[in-house]
Scaffold this motif. Structure first.
Motif, PDB file in Angstrom:
ATOM      1  N   ASP A  42     -10.828   7.813   9.925  1.00 38.84           N
ATOM      2  CA  ASP A  42     -11.391   8.362  10.964  1.00 38.84           C
ATOM      3  C   ASP A  42     -11.849   7.396  11.826  1.00 38.84           C
ATOM      4  OD1 ASP A  42     -13.420   7.353   9.474  1.00 38.84           O
ATOM      5  OD2 ASP A  42     -14.931   8.913   9.843  1.00 38.84           O
ATOM      6  N   VAL A  43     -10.851   6.123  11.898  1.00 37.69           N
ATOM      7  CA  VAL A  43     -11.299   5.051  12.883  1.00 37.69           C
ATOM      8  C   VAL A  43     -11.340   5.431  14.073  1.00 37.69           C
ATOM      9  CG1 VAL A  43     -10.575   2.832  13.381  1.00 37.69           C
ATOM     10  CG2 VAL A  43     -10.385   3.397  11.181  1.00 37.69           C
ATOM     11  N   PRO A  44     -12.202   5.189  15.128  1.00 37.49           N
ATOM     12  CA  PRO A  44     -11.985   5.614  16.308  1.00 37.49           C
ATOM     13  C   PRO A  44     -11.135   4.909  17.269  1.00 37.49           C
ATOM     14  CG  PRO A  44     -14.138   4.276  16.108  1.00 37.49           C
ATOM     15  CD  PRO A  44     -13.442   4.730  14.933  1.00 37.49           C
ATOM     16  N   GLU A  45     -10.638   5.606  18.362  1.00 31.58           N
ATOM     17  CA  GLU A  45      -9.514   4.822  19.239  1.00 31.58           C
ATOM     18  C   GLU A  45      -9.943   3.520  19.987  1.00 31.58           C
ATOM     19  OE1 GLU A  45      -7.748   7.695  21.745  1.00 31.58           O
ATOM     20  OE2 GLU A  45      -7.045   8.806  20.155  1.00 31.58           O
ATOM     21  N   ASN A  46     -11.323   3.633  20.247  1.00 26.17           N
ATOM     22  CA  ASN A  46     -12.100   2.443  21.008  1.00 26.17           C
ATOM     23  C   ASN A  46     -13.317   2.321  20.478  1.00 26.17           C
ATOM     24  OD1 ASN A  46     -13.774   4.266  22.615  1.00 26.17           O
ATOM     25  ND2 ASN A  46     -11.585   4.672  23.439  1.00 26.17           N
ATOM     26  N   ALA A  47     -14.006   1.100  20.760  1.00 26.52           N
ATOM     27  CA  ALA A  47     -15.492   0.701  20.323  1.00 26.52           C
ATOM     28  C   ALA A  47     -16.326   1.308  21.187  1.00 26.52           C
ATOM     29  CB  ALA A  47     -15.485  -1.041  20.808  1.00 26.52           C
ATOM     30  N   ALA A  48     -16.112   2.082  22.274  1.00 31.09           N
ATOM     31  CA  ALA A  48     -17.092   2.891  23.088  1.00 31.09           C
ATOM     32  C   ALA A  48     -17.465   4.010  22.300  1.00 31.09           C
ATOM     33  CB  ALA A  48     -16.646   3.323  24.518  1.00 31.09           C
ATOM     34  N   ALA A  49     -16.376   4.636  21.431  1.00 29.00           N
ATOM     35  CA  ALA A  49     -16.840   5.716  20.797  1.00 29.00           C
ATOM     36  C   ALA A  49     -17.911   5.633  19.536  1.00 29.00           C
ATOM     37  CB  ALA A  49     -15.553   6.563  20.032  1.00 29.00           C
ATOM     38  N   LEU A  50     -18.156   4.360  19.553  1.00 33.92           N
ATOM     39  CA  LEU A  50     -19.264   4.063  18.333  1.00 33.92           C
ATOM     40  C   LEU A  50     -20.462   4.308  18.737  1.00 33.92           C
ATOM     41  CD1 LEU A  50     -18.006   0.685  17.164  1.00 33.92           C
ATOM     42  CD2 LEU A  50     -17.784   2.688  15.900  1.00 33.92           C
ATOM     43  N   GLY A  51     -21.086   4.305  20.185  1.00 40.05           N
ATOM     44  CA  GLY A  51     -22.125   4.971  20.372  1.00 40.05           C
ATOM     45  C   GLY A  51     -23.257   3.677  20.469  1.00 40.05           C
ATOM     46  N   PHE A  52     -22.965   2.377  20.191  1.00 40.64           N
ATOM     47  CA  PHE A  52     -23.807   1.020  20.088  1.00 40.64           C
ATOM     48  C   PHE A  52     -23.122   0.144  20.522  1.00 40.64           C
ATOM     49  CE2 PHE A  52     -22.281   1.707  15.837  1.00 40.64           C
ATOM     50  CZ  PHE A  52     -21.985   0.553  15.326  1.00 40.64           C
ATOM     51  N   ASP A  53     -23.997  -0.914  20.995  1.00 44.44           N
ATOM     52  CA  ASP A  53     -23.468  -2.215  21.349  1.00 44.44           C
ATOM     53  C   ASP A  53     -23.496  -3.304  20.544  1.00 44.44           C
ATOM     54  OD1 ASP A  53     -22.165  -4.324  22.689  1.00 44.44           O
ATOM     55  OD2 ASP A  53     -23.693  -4.503  24.110  1.00 44.44           O
ATOM     56  N   ALA A  54     -22.845  -3.429  19.287  1.00 45.00           N
ATOM     57  CA  ALA A  54     -23.065  -4.382  18.285  1.00 45.00           C
ATOM     58  C   ALA A  54     -21.750  -4.437  17.346  1.00 45.00           C
ATOM     59  CB  ALA A  54     -24.351  -3.823  17.375  1.00 45.00           C
ATOM     60  N   PRO A  55     -21.821  -5.439  16.495  1.00 49.52           N
ATOM     61  CA  PRO A  55     -20.545  -5.757  15.811  1.00 49.52           C
ATOM     62  C   PRO A  55     -20.528  -4.929  14.711  1.00 49.52           C
ATOM     63  CG  PRO A  55     -22.358  -7.429  15.153  1.00 49.52           C
ATOM     64  CD  PRO A  55     -22.819  -6.446  16.459  1.00 49.52           C
ATOM     65  N   VAL A  56     -19.055  -4.423  14.504  1.00 56.32           N
ATOM     66  CA  VAL A  56     -18.934  -3.948  12.960  1.00 56.32           C
ATOM     67  C   VAL A  56     -18.114  -4.794  12.121  1.00 56.32           C
ATOM     68  CG1 VAL A  56     -17.430  -1.875  12.013  1.00 56.32           C
ATOM     69  CG2 VAL A  56     -18.691  -1.572  14.091  1.00 56.32           C
TER      70      VAL A  56
ATOM     71  N   LYS B  20      -6.835  -4.626   6.009  1.00 57.21           N
ATOM     72  CA  LYS B  20      -7.586  -4.799   7.201  1.00 57.21           C
ATOM     73  C   LYS B  20      -7.084  -4.196   8.307  1.00 57.21           C
ATOM     74  CE  LYS B  20      -9.263  -9.650   6.063  1.00 57.21           C
ATOM     75  NZ  LYS B  20      -9.459 -11.039   6.829  1.00 57.21           N
ATOM     76  N   LYS B  21      -5.653  -3.678   8.140  1.00 59.77           N
ATOM     77  CA  LYS B  21      -5.245  -3.110   9.455  1.00 59.77           C
ATOM     78  C   LYS B  21      -5.954  -2.143  10.179  1.00 59.77           C
ATOM     79  CE  LYS B  21      -0.575  -5.146   8.065  1.00 59.77           C
ATOM     80  NZ  LYS B  21       0.818  -4.557   7.771  1.00 59.77           N
ATOM     81  N   LYS B  22      -6.242  -0.905   9.423  1.00 62.49           N
ATOM     82  CA  LYS B  22      -6.780   0.082  10.076  1.00 62.49           C
ATOM     83  C   LYS B  22      -7.952  -0.018  10.650  1.00 62.49           C
ATOM     84  CE  LYS B  22      -4.627   3.450   6.850  1.00 62.49           C
ATOM     85  NZ  LYS B  22      -4.750   4.403   5.989  1.00 62.49           N
ATOM     86  N   LEU B  23      -8.697  -1.181  10.270  1.00 62.60           N
ATOM     87  CA  LEU B  23     -10.109  -1.283  10.853  1.00 62.60           C
ATOM     88  C   LEU B  23     -10.148  -2.367  11.951  1.00 62.60           C
ATOM     89  CD1 LEU B  23     -12.518  -1.297   7.637  1.00 62.60           C
ATOM     90  CD2 LEU B  23     -12.107   0.346   9.259  1.00 62.60           C
ATOM     91  N   ASP B  24      -8.902  -3.262  12.065  1.00 58.28           N
ATOM     92  CA  ASP B  24      -9.059  -4.188  12.854  1.00 58.28           C
ATOM     93  C   ASP B  24      -9.188  -4.091  14.263  1.00 58.28           C
ATOM     94  OD1 ASP B  24      -8.677  -6.689  11.785  1.00 58.28           O
ATOM     95  OD2 ASP B  24      -6.625  -6.722  11.307  1.00 58.28           O
ATOM     96  N   PRO B  25      -8.546  -2.843  14.821  1.00 60.33           N
ATOM     97  CA  PRO B  25      -8.964  -2.775  16.505  1.00 60.33           C
ATOM     98  C   PRO B  25     -10.503  -2.447  16.680  1.00 60.33           C
ATOM     99  CG  PRO B  25      -7.253  -1.346  15.576  1.00 60.33           C
ATOM    100  CD  PRO B  25      -7.696  -1.902  14.366  1.00 60.33           C
ATOM    101  N   VAL B  26     -11.210  -1.877  15.902  1.00 61.67           N
ATOM    102  CA  VAL B  26     -12.583  -1.675  16.039  1.00 61.67           C
ATOM    103  C   VAL B  26     -13.343  -2.880  15.695  1.00 61.67           C
ATOM    104  CG1 VAL B  26     -14.666  -0.420  15.366  1.00 61.67           C
ATOM    105  CG2 VAL B  26     -12.694   0.920  15.872  1.00 61.67           C
ATOM    106  N   ILE B  27     -13.121  -3.567  14.691  1.00 61.95           N
ATOM    107  CA  ILE B  27     -13.736  -4.880  14.290  1.00 61.95           C
ATOM    108  C   ILE B  27     -13.562  -5.743  15.528  1.00 61.95           C
ATOM    109  CG2 ILE B  27     -13.791  -6.792  12.755  1.00 61.95           C
ATOM    110  CD1 ILE B  27     -13.176  -4.716  10.679  1.00 61.95           C
ATOM    111  N   SER B  28     -12.418  -6.151  15.806  1.00 61.49           N
ATOM    112  CA  SER B  28     -11.959  -7.142  17.052  1.00 61.49           C
ATOM    113  C   SER B  28     -12.744  -6.567  18.383  1.00 61.49           C
ATOM    114  CB  SER B  28     -10.529  -7.192  17.114  1.00 61.49           C
ATOM    115  OG  SER B  28      -9.908  -7.516  16.182  1.00 61.49           O
ATOM    116  N   ALA B  29     -12.792  -5.480  18.685  1.00 55.22           N
ATOM    117  CA  ALA B  29     -13.458  -5.054  19.800  1.00 55.22           C
ATOM    118  C   ALA B  29     -15.042  -5.181  19.848  1.00 55.22           C
ATOM    119  CB  ALA B  29     -12.965  -3.663  20.321  1.00 55.22           C
TER     120      ALA B  29
END
Length: 709
Positions: A154-168, A617-626
């Motif tokens: 259930d990895v979100p498409e972008n970091a904005a969908a997380l709802g907070f401005d902090a690292p994952v 790591k591949k599935k989480l990489d987009p959100v972690i990098s963003a």
């Protein structure tokens, strides 16, 4: 305390800026011309503008709030493989110590588990994270740390969908060089026609580091009632496997992949395809001996059944009727006796005789054909008898009598009665759940009938009694076939709603479908179902006691299960098994049923969760990098690394304020949000009243003094 300066202009701000621009231009001209007192005039203008801006010294009393770190611990099915539970526990223990040493930090621990509702939802790490944020202010979240193998669905498409401005961040379990094989179903049927077969398309897929392993693999195929099949295939090659449908209901096929050296787990090397077997439309022949009130009840019931193709004949002109009308002037269809009862008799699944009298329409040889159709070919006959069954033209006085379960004694009982269930009727699936039953010993809530033929039962089961407690409904198995005798022709009274009516639709439909061998209506039946690694066995029987059920495991062992009575005619038992796979249950039943079998697949409910199990790591990489986070292996896979799963390398954790990159080699960063609650505010004007007037007059006076020298 916290100090700041606020401005509340006395005139609109654009006018203040316009005045400032004009003043600067004039002062610039004065400076260019080297006019005396120009700097003092500039200071006077600045004091006037500052007074117009109305500056206020703001003094706040603040309580700073703790930062919040959310740690999501992945406890999905794939996290139970290859020492990962011990590794997860060790990471958590070490991380608790590191986070506990950070001042002003609150930690929330959240667990993400696989679904337990049987749906293929997979691992939902971010759903668990969102749930934890429901009562957490986003401006206090310093970051999220996930202890996981990286298999999130259930990895979100972008970091904005997380709802907070902090690292994952992700602390990875498993190793970066894992290897696994699995079977992937490409297409599989959901149903098939009984007696036919359909193809399943699948292939073997590898993930992780392949190395020097052979690309040739062996598949073991297991089908119900057939010997196991072994087949050699290649990695990635599509294979077609035949799935037969030997019976109605659920048909199961299991395919198992041979385990390779160094494979992460064999748990996903086995797939099961379950598909429903459906029979083609059932063909029913209804022969009404004469027009009567109940004829339409049978016709309407069978015509409304989408699974039934009905052929109906009513005898309108018996042979003994002689009124002198020439045959060529009668608009009647001749009864095709030879085609129906000789040439095509085996095409029918059920033959119903409704108030039929033997008056020479059918030759005696045809009745013998019907008896053989039941005994040898698995056919079914239902006799809905009226007073005709008690007379000299009774069907019992034909070669059909050997398959009829009750012998008429010539007596017709004409008195009101309500059909009542017998002990066998309370057990049999045809009658045990009829609407209107009021419990044992109580009169049912349905209308009365008024006529019944008195018969002496020879064999079979009596499900219902009628007038004078005489047999009303008898069922019997004869050879491969089945026979039913209903000794009253007054079921139509229920259909007409007489005295509130009764369950004529349920009774007659279930009766006809039991005769046509509907699996759900079998009185001797064995059912096996599995949920996870719990196998439930259900046994239906007309007997008072049953034998223990034998359960054959995928490893070839045999387990005996004692079932407990659940309700009349039904016993149940549940056993927890250790291995996933196809389990086969066996039980003995009285002749002519013989041995009963049922199969169930026990294993992981969430097939999506086990489709990919190698850590990545591949599935989480987009959100972690963003978000500026990092994914760090706690096991590097190095040759000299300890094989103990609890020996892990957890990076140090530090708090940072304005950094964009919040992870590096051996460290993870959390964002210091500096959140606070304001307890009190004190405002002090800086340029108003006598202060502003004195400053302005003083500067103007100095400017005039300087210019006058």
């Amino acid at each position: 305390m916290n100090w700041s300066i606020d401005f509340a202009p006395l005139i609109p701000t654009p006018l203040v800026w316009a005045g400032a621009v004009i003043a600067l231009a004039l002062i610039a001209v004065m400076l260019f011309r080297r006019t005396r007192g120009a700097p003092l005039r500039a200071l006077a203008v600045a004091a006037m503008l500052l007074a117009l801006m109305n500056p206020t010294l703001r003094e706040e009393e603040r309580d700073y709030l703790a930062n919040i770190a959310i740690v999501v611990v992945d406890e999905s099915t794939s996290q139970a493989l290859a020492g990962r539970p011990e590794q997860t526990s060790a990471i958590r223990s070490d991380l608790e110590n590191r986070l506990g040493n950070i001042d002003n930090l609150e930690v929330k621990w959240i667990t993400a588990k696989s679904g337990t509702d049987g749906k293929a939802t997979g691992t939902e790490l971010f759903a668990a994270l969102s749930k934890a944020m429901a009562n957490t202010p986003p401006d206090r979240i310093a970051g999220a740390i996930m202890i996981t193998d990286g298999q999130a669905h259930d990895v979100p498409e972008n970091a904005a969908a997380l709802g907070f401005d902090a690292p994952v961040h992700a602390l990875m379990t498993g190793r970066p060089n894992e290897f696994d094989r699995r079977i992937e179903i490409i297409t599989a049927p959901r149903y098939g026609i009984v007696g036919q077969s359909r193809d399943i398309e699948l292939r073997v897929v590898e993930t992780g580091e392949v190395g020097t392993r052979s690309s040739a693999v062996r598949l073991n195929i297991r089908r119900e009632g057939q010997p196991d099949e072994s087949r050699i295939t290649q990695i990635g090659r599509k294979e077609l496997i035949e799935l037969p449908f030997p019976h109605a209901g659920t048909n199961i096929l299991e395919v198992e992949l041979e385990t390779a050296d160094g494979e992460l787990t064999p748990a996903n090397n086995r797939v099961v395809v379950a598909a429903e077997g459906v029979r083609e439309n059932l063909r029913v022949l209804l022969v009404s001996g004469e027009p009567h009130a109940g004829e339409r009840t049978w016709r309407n019931l069978l015509k409304s059944d989408a699974a039934v193709d009905l052929v109906h004949f009513t005898i309108l002109r018996p042979p003994e009727k002689q009124d002198g009308t020439p045959i060529n002037q009668l608009s009647l269809i001749a009864f095709p006796t030879r085609e129906l009862f000789s040439d095509k008799i085996n095409d029918f699944d059920l033959i119903i005789f409704d108030r039929y009298k033997h008056r020479g329409i059918l030759r005696l040889g045809y009745y013998d054909n019907i008896a053989r159709y039941v005994n040898d070919h698995g056919g079914a006959v239902l006799i809905a008898a009226g007073d005709d069954f008690a007379g000299r033209y009774s069907l019992f006085r034909t070669p059909l009598s050997p398959v009829i379960p009750g012998k008429p004694n010539g007596r017709v009982i004409e008195k009101p009665f309500k059909p009542l269930l017998t002990d066998d009727g309370a057990r049999h699936p045809v009658t045990r759940d009829l609407p209107g039953l009021a419990g044992k010993g109580k009169e049912p809530n349905w209308g009365r009938w008024f006529r019944q033929v008195d018969v002496t039962p020879d064999r079979g089961n009596i499900l219902m009694n009628g007038a004078e407690n005489k047999p009303l409904l008898l069922l019997d198995r004869r050879g491969e076939g089945r026979v039913a005798l209903l000794t009253s022709d007054h079921a139509w009274l229920w259909a007409r709603g007489f005295e509130g009516g009764g369950p004529h639709t349920d009774l007659l439909r279930k009766l006809s479908h039991w005769l046509m061998k509907e699996p759900d209506l079998e009185d001797e039946r064995l059912i096996a179902e599995a949920k996870g690694l719990n196998v439930t066995i259900e046994r239906h029987s007309m007997r008072d006691t049953i034998e223990p059920v034998r359960l054959l495991t995928p490893g070839g062992n045999e387990v005996t299960i004692e079932l407990e009575p659940s309700r009349p005619g039904i016993w149940r038992g549940t056993v927890k098994v250790d291995l996933p796979g196809l389990y086969k249950a066996e039980s003995d039943a009285p002749p002519p049923v013989g041995k009963l079998t049922a199969v169930a697949y026990a294993g992981t409910e969430d097939t999506r969760e086990m489709s990919e199990v190698t850590a990545t790591k591949k599935k989480l990489d987009p959100v972690i990098s963003a978000t500026g986070g990092g994914a760090i292996w706690t096991k590097t896979g190095a040759l000299l690394e300890s094989s103990d799963p609890s020996s892990v390398s957890v990076p140090r954790v530090t708090m940072l304020k304005n950094a964009r990159v919040l992870a590096g080699s051996g460290w993870l960063g959390l964002k210091d949000r500096e959140a606070f609650v304001t307890k009190g505010v004190k405002l002090t004007p800086m340029m108003n009243g006598f202060i502003a007037l004195a400053a302005l007059l003083g500067l103007l006076s100095l400017a005039w003094w300087r210019e006058g020298r």
